[in-house]
Design a protein around this motif. Sequence first.
Motif, short mmCIF file in Angstrom:
data_model
loop_
_atom_site.label_atom_id
_atom_site.label_comp_id
_atom_site.label_asym_id
_atom_site.label_seq_id
_atom_site.Cartn_x
_atom_site.Cartn_y
_atom_site.Cartn_z
N THR A 52 32.03 -21.81 -35.26
CA THR A 52 31.15 -20.87 -34.56
C THR A 52 30.08 -21.62 -33.77
O THR A 52 29.80 -21.29 -32.62
N CYS A 53 29.51 -22.64 -34.40
CA CYS A 53 28.40 -23.38 -33.77
C CYS A 53 28.89 -24.54 -32.89
O CYS A 53 28.26 -24.85 -31.88
N THR A 54 29.95 -25.20 -33.29
CA THR A 54 30.46 -26.36 -32.54
C THR A 54 31.96 -26.19 -32.30
O THR A 54 32.78 -26.87 -32.93
N PRO A 55 32.35 -25.29 -31.40
CA PRO A 55 33.77 -25.02 -31.14
C PRO A 55 34.43 -26.15 -30.37
O PRO A 55 33.75 -27.04 -29.84
N LEU A 77 34.32 -21.40 -40.60
CA LEU A 77 34.19 -22.77 -41.08
C LEU A 77 35.54 -23.43 -41.33
O LEU A 77 36.49 -22.77 -41.78
N PHE A 78 35.61 -24.72 -41.05
CA PHE A 78 36.76 -25.53 -41.42
C PHE A 78 36.38 -26.36 -42.64
O PHE A 78 35.39 -27.11 -42.61
N LYS A 94 23.34 -31.48 -31.91
CA LYS A 94 24.67 -30.95 -31.59
C LYS A 94 24.73 -29.44 -31.74
O LYS A 94 25.72 -28.81 -31.36
N PHE A 95 23.68 -28.85 -32.32
CA PHE A 95 23.65 -27.41 -32.56
C PHE A 95 22.59 -26.78 -31.66
O PHE A 95 21.39 -26.97 -31.88
N SER A 96 23.03 -26.05 -30.67
CA SER A 96 22.07 -25.39 -29.78
C SER A 96 21.66 -24.05 -30.36
O SER A 96 22.49 -23.19 -30.66
N GLY A 121 39.41 -28.40 -36.71
CA GLY A 121 40.38 -27.60 -37.43
C GLY A 121 41.83 -27.96 -37.22
O GLY A 121 42.72 -27.15 -37.52
N VAL A 122 42.11 -29.16 -36.71
CA VAL A 122 43.50 -29.60 -36.57
C VAL A 122 43.70 -30.91 -37.33
O VAL A 122 42.77 -31.69 -37.50
N TYR A 123 44.94 -31.13 -37.75
CA TYR A 123 45.25 -32.24 -38.64
C TYR A 123 46.57 -32.89 -38.26
O TYR A 123 47.35 -32.34 -37.50
N CYS A 124 46.81 -34.07 -38.83
CA CYS A 124 48.11 -34.75 -38.74
C CYS A 124 48.39 -35.22 -37.31
O CYS A 124 47.63 -34.96 -36.38
#
Length: 375
Positions: A52-55, A77-78, A94-96, A121-124
């Motif tokens: 939400t805050c840092t997409p 959240l991730f 980093k959070f506006s 939120g991505v892996y591998c």
Amino acid sequence: MCEEQTVSLVDVLEEDEELEEEASAVLAGSDSDHCSYPQGYVKRQALYACNTCTPPGGEAAGVCLACSYKCHEGHDLFELYTKRNFRCDCGNGKFSGLQCKLHPEKDEVNSLNKYSHNFFGVYCTCHRPYPDPDDQVEDEMIQCVVCEDWLHGRHLGCVVPDCVETLEMICESCMNKHLFLWTYAPHLGVPSPAAQTKEDKGEQSEPSGSKKEEQEDDAVEPSCKRSREEAEPSCRLKQLQEAGPKRDQSGAVFWPSGWRSKLCSCSTCQEQLSDSGLNFLLDESDTVLAYENRGKSNELRQPGRDPLMSALDNLNRVQQLEIIHGYNDMKTELKDFLQTFAAEGKVVTPDDIRQFFEQQSRKRRRPDSGPFFCS
């Protein structure tokens, strides 16, 4: 006629206790009430990234367990499990528009933090989310101890050994980035199936302490080199490089418990590890298993028998069944309650749990219910 499966209340409680221990392994090592920022770069802690805050498209950032509860409630959240040497970013540059509620005075950036695509939120190597709604293949995710990315077992380029929970893994990318690790692999790593087949057939490579190596040690060397070696222990990495055997440099490598203590710690190797950012490999307490064990230890009950277990011994069969049915009803309602948070991507706070049990308590206060006594 099918026999009804019988499950005792003790079995249910033991199962829940096991789940509780697993959660404690990750979360109990972190503070859920205070922002970890004042502690500096924490050796290992549970972390979250706020979509939400840092997409994606912005700067990667991570927040501690307490800030995920207090500052990012209701956000997407991730869960990042744990990361090493990280300082909480919540509310920094980093959070506006977001100020940390727990520790608002922070530097603009934490320059020593390390980020990866996990924070979005991505892996591998496949760069997919987890869980992945489009992936129908059942596969476990395994974390690399160097880059700390999570990889699917089928994308490791090797066969995943049994009892993987007790092993550490270094992905192929990290192995190739730090080539000296391949020297340790055939000696300290879990043997690959091909190497294991060779051993089973009796095809053994020349051991590291071979006659050839002994002859090399006996060779006359310059006095300056001898004096330098006398001043410090011999380099085990160099000995392994000279001795062999070799291993195919492909695929991830799994390492058994205690392998870190067998790495060479001479001054040259310590300098190499430090320059590579891998000096944590000489620290056994850096492992995720060590962190989880600390978390479990923090949650251990006081010595002695659980008072609930003791109380069960004093109940008759009918009373035990009544408690089991009541417990199962509560468990179902709690599951439904938590699913609403999962569907909305919200973090469950202690206040939410407290409110749930207060509602349960009010529902069970019936005017016609008499006192309940142990027989």
